[in-house]
Write a protein that holds these residues in place. Structure first.
Motif, PDB file in Angstrom:
ATOM      1  N   GLN A   1       1.101  -1.221  -0.106  1.00 17.07           N
ATOM      2  CA  GLN A   1       0.073   0.384  -0.108  1.00 17.07           C
ATOM      3  C   GLN A   1       0.978   1.693   0.047  1.00 17.07           C
ATOM      4  OE1 GLN A   1      -3.461   0.425  -0.304  1.00 17.07           O
ATOM      5  NE2 GLN A   1      -2.915   2.343  -0.393  1.00 17.07           N
ATOM      6  N   LYS A   2       0.362   2.411  -0.619  1.00 16.93           N
ATOM      7  CA  LYS A   2       1.003   3.751  -0.994  1.00 16.93           C
ATOM      8  C   LYS A   2       0.029   4.726  -0.586  1.00 16.93           C
ATOM      9  CE  LYS A   2       5.191   2.249  -1.795  1.00 16.93           C
ATOM     10  NZ  LYS A   2       6.904   2.686  -0.964  1.00 16.93           N
ATOM     11  N   PRO A   3       0.656   5.947  -0.444  1.00 17.56           N
ATOM     12  CA  PRO A   3      -0.437   6.748  -0.634  1.00 17.56           C
ATOM     13  C   PRO A   3      -1.786   7.037  -1.611  1.00 17.56           C
ATOM     14  CG  PRO A   3       2.076   7.507   0.639  1.00 17.56           C
ATOM     15  CD  PRO A   3       1.797   6.580  -0.031  1.00 17.56           C
ATOM     16  N   TRP A   4      -0.897   6.648  -3.492  1.00 15.96           N
ATOM     17  CA  TRP A   4      -1.631   6.895  -3.926  1.00 15.96           C
ATOM     18  C   TRP A   4      -2.015   5.355  -4.923  1.00 15.96           C
ATOM     19  CZ3 TRP A   4       3.534   7.562  -3.378  1.00 15.96           C
ATOM     20  CH2 TRP A   4       4.382   6.384  -3.584  1.00 15.96           C
ATOM     21  N   GLY A   5      -2.202   4.663  -4.080  1.00 12.23           N
ATOM     22  CA  GLY A   5      -2.870   2.815  -4.230  1.00 12.23           C
ATOM     23  C   GLY A   5      -1.771   1.896  -3.605  1.00 12.23           C
ATOM     24  N   ILE A   6      -2.171   1.352  -4.604  1.00 13.53           N
ATOM     25  CA  ILE A   6      -1.671  -0.150  -4.649  1.00 13.53           C
ATOM     26  C   ILE A   6      -1.258  -1.271  -5.749  1.00 13.53           C
ATOM     27  CG2 ILE A   6      -3.513  -1.370  -4.410  1.00 13.53           C
ATOM     28  CD1 ILE A   6      -1.805  -2.905  -2.186  1.00 13.53           C
ATOM     29  N   ALA A   7      -0.184  -1.897  -6.399  1.00 14.74           N
ATOM     30  CA  ALA A   7      -0.227  -2.569  -7.108  1.00 14.74           C
ATOM     31  C   ALA A   7      -1.605  -3.542  -7.131  1.00 14.74           C
ATOM     32  CB  ALA A   7       1.516  -3.410  -7.206  1.00 14.74           C
ATOM     33  N   ALA A   8      -1.673  -3.580  -8.502  1.00 12.11           N
ATOM     34  CA  ALA A   8      -2.536  -4.521  -9.411  1.00 12.11           C
ATOM     35  C   ALA A   8      -2.429  -5.489 -10.531  1.00 12.11           C
ATOM     36  CB  ALA A   8      -3.959  -4.334  -9.912  1.00 12.11           C
ATOM     37  N   ALA A   9      -3.106  -7.133 -10.403  1.00 14.41           N
ATOM     38  CA  ALA A   9      -2.349  -7.724 -11.588  1.00 14.41           C
ATOM     39  C   ALA A   9      -2.800  -7.087 -12.501  1.00 14.41           C
ATOM     40  CB  ALA A   9      -2.656  -9.213 -11.101  1.00 14.41           C
ATOM     41  N   PRO A  10      -2.492  -7.837 -13.575  1.00 16.38           N
ATOM     42  CA  PRO A  10      -2.892  -6.873 -14.972  1.00 16.38           C
ATOM     43  C   PRO A  10      -4.349  -7.427 -15.681  1.00 16.38           C
ATOM     44  CG  PRO A  10      -1.138  -7.865 -15.676  1.00 16.38           C
ATOM     45  CD  PRO A  10      -1.120  -8.385 -13.879  1.00 16.38           C
ATOM     46  N   ALA A  11      -4.887  -9.106 -15.213  1.00 15.67           N
ATOM     47  CA  ALA A  11      -5.947  -8.768 -14.921  1.00 15.67           C
ATOM     48  C   ALA A  11      -7.217  -8.398 -13.918  1.00 15.67           C
ATOM     49  CB  ALA A  11      -5.969 -10.761 -15.073  1.00 15.67           C
ATOM     50  N   GLU A  12      -6.672  -7.480 -13.225  1.00 17.67           N
ATOM     51  CA  GLU A  12      -7.730  -6.586 -12.119  1.00 17.67           C
ATOM     52  C   GLU A  12      -8.703  -5.544 -13.171  1.00 17.67           C
ATOM     53  OE1 GLU A  12      -6.598  -6.567  -8.169  1.00 17.67           O
ATOM     54  OE2 GLU A  12      -4.874  -8.742  -9.065  1.00 17.67           O
ATOM     55  N   ALA A  13      -7.176  -4.924 -14.415  1.00 19.07           N
ATOM     56  CA  ALA A  13      -7.791  -3.515 -15.150  1.00 19.07           C
ATOM     57  C   ALA A  13      -8.979  -3.609 -14.981  1.00 19.07           C
ATOM     58  CB  ALA A  13      -7.196  -3.294 -15.883  1.00 19.07           C
ATOM     59  N   THR A  14     -10.107  -2.743 -14.992  1.00 20.22           N
ATOM     60  CA  THR A  14     -10.951  -2.425 -15.266  1.00 20.22           C
ATOM     61  C   THR A  14     -10.708  -1.223 -16.769  1.00 20.22           C
ATOM     62  OG1 THR A  14     -11.658  -0.363 -14.010  1.00 20.22           O
ATOM     63  CG2 THR A  14     -12.090  -3.145 -13.074  1.00 20.22           C
ATOM     64  N   ARG A  15      -9.674  -0.664 -17.022  1.00 25.85           N
ATOM     65  CA  ARG A  15      -9.621   0.337 -17.717  1.00 25.85           C
ATOM     66  C   ARG A  15      -8.621   0.283 -18.712  1.00 25.85           C
ATOM     67  NH1 ARG A  15     -10.213   6.445 -17.978  1.00 25.85           N
ATOM     68  NH2 ARG A  15     -10.370   6.446 -15.797  1.00 25.85           N
TER      69      ARG A  15
ATOM     70  N   PHE B   1      -6.191   2.805  -7.750  1.00 24.22           N
ATOM     71  CA  PHE B   1      -5.740   4.291  -7.264  1.00 24.22           C
ATOM     72  C   PHE B   1      -6.901   4.308  -6.265  1.00 24.22           C
ATOM     73  CE2 PHE B   1      -4.133   4.597 -11.253  1.00 24.22           C
ATOM     74  CZ  PHE B   1      -2.852   5.469 -10.593  1.00 24.22           C
ATOM     75  N   ASN B   2      -6.631   3.586  -4.673  1.00 22.15           N
ATOM     76  CA  ASN B   2      -7.673   3.393  -3.728  1.00 22.15           C
ATOM     77  C   ASN B   2      -7.500   4.568  -2.244  1.00 22.15           C
ATOM     78  OD1 ASN B   2      -5.369   2.658  -2.508  1.00 22.15           O
ATOM     79  ND2 ASN B   2      -5.566   0.807  -1.571  1.00 22.15           N
ATOM     80  N   ARG B   3      -7.323   5.017  -3.232  1.00 28.68           N
ATOM     81  CA  ARG B   3      -7.106   6.044  -2.271  1.00 28.68           C
ATOM     82  C   ARG B   3      -7.465   7.864  -2.693  1.00 28.68           C
ATOM     83  NH1 ARG B   3      -3.303   4.999   2.074  1.00 28.68           N
ATOM     84  NH2 ARG B   3      -4.645   2.437   2.901  1.00 28.68           N
TER      85      ARG B   3
END
Length: 172
Positions: free
Chosen positions: A46-60, A142-144
């Motif tokens: 977790q970073k102040p600007w969000g967290i890494a995700a796997a490519p398959a998780e992308a919605t856009r 981008f969870n923040r």
């Protein structure tokens, strides 16, 4: 621990400067197009600007171009809190460039470090180092909410204005 005498510190600095040309190949490895290659394990910190995700998780997917005019196109992204995006980055220039996501303060501090240590090795999920004519990717959640930035931190590029902004709007 005792401090080194002044003449020893000067000698060590001189040796470090002389070794710099030997370290240049490390710059290529540290800032190669490692993100453009095959799949890699996602390190979720977790970073102040969000967290890494796997490519398959992308919605856009958002296409970002960078060039030797030291610009990103687009230079501003509007996102929603919780959105997972794949940033597809194309280097249209003849120079190595990178895209690093962060806060303004963190990017400025990192840019200063890069000027002092151009061979510094780092490979984080919020960065993509892209060789000339190549592509790279970052998938990020981008969870923040807030205002963040992205930039090329290669020495001189940040100072030349190679930066962009990200607005993460809160969930409604």
């Amino acid at each position: 621990m005792t401090a080194l005498p002044l003449h020893r510190r000067q000698l060590l600095r001189t040796l470090a400067l002389l070794a710099t040309p030997v370290l240049l190949p490390a710059t290529v490895r540290a800032h190669g197009d490692s993100h453009a290659g095959g799949p890699r394990e996602v390190v979720r910190e977790q970073k102040p600007w969000g967290i890494a995700a796997a490519p398959a998780e992308a919605t856009r997917t958002i296409e970002i171009r960078m060039d030797d005019k030291m610009r990103f196109t687009p230079a501003h992204l509007d996102l929603r809190e919780g959105e997972t995006v794949r940033l597809r980055i194309a280097n249209r220039g003849k120079l190595l460039h990178e895209l690093v996501i962060g806060t303004r303060e963190e990017l400025q501090a990192h840019a200063e470090l890069m000027k002092k240590h151009p061979g510094m090795e780092h490979d984080e999920p919020y960065m993509a180092h892209v060789n000339a004519g190549k592509r790279g990717e970052i998938t990020w959640t981008f969870n923040r909410p807030g205002d963040f930035e992205f930039a090329c931190l290669i020495a001189g590029h940040f100072e030349a204005g190679m930066r962009g902004t990200i607005r993460v709007n809160p969930k409604s």
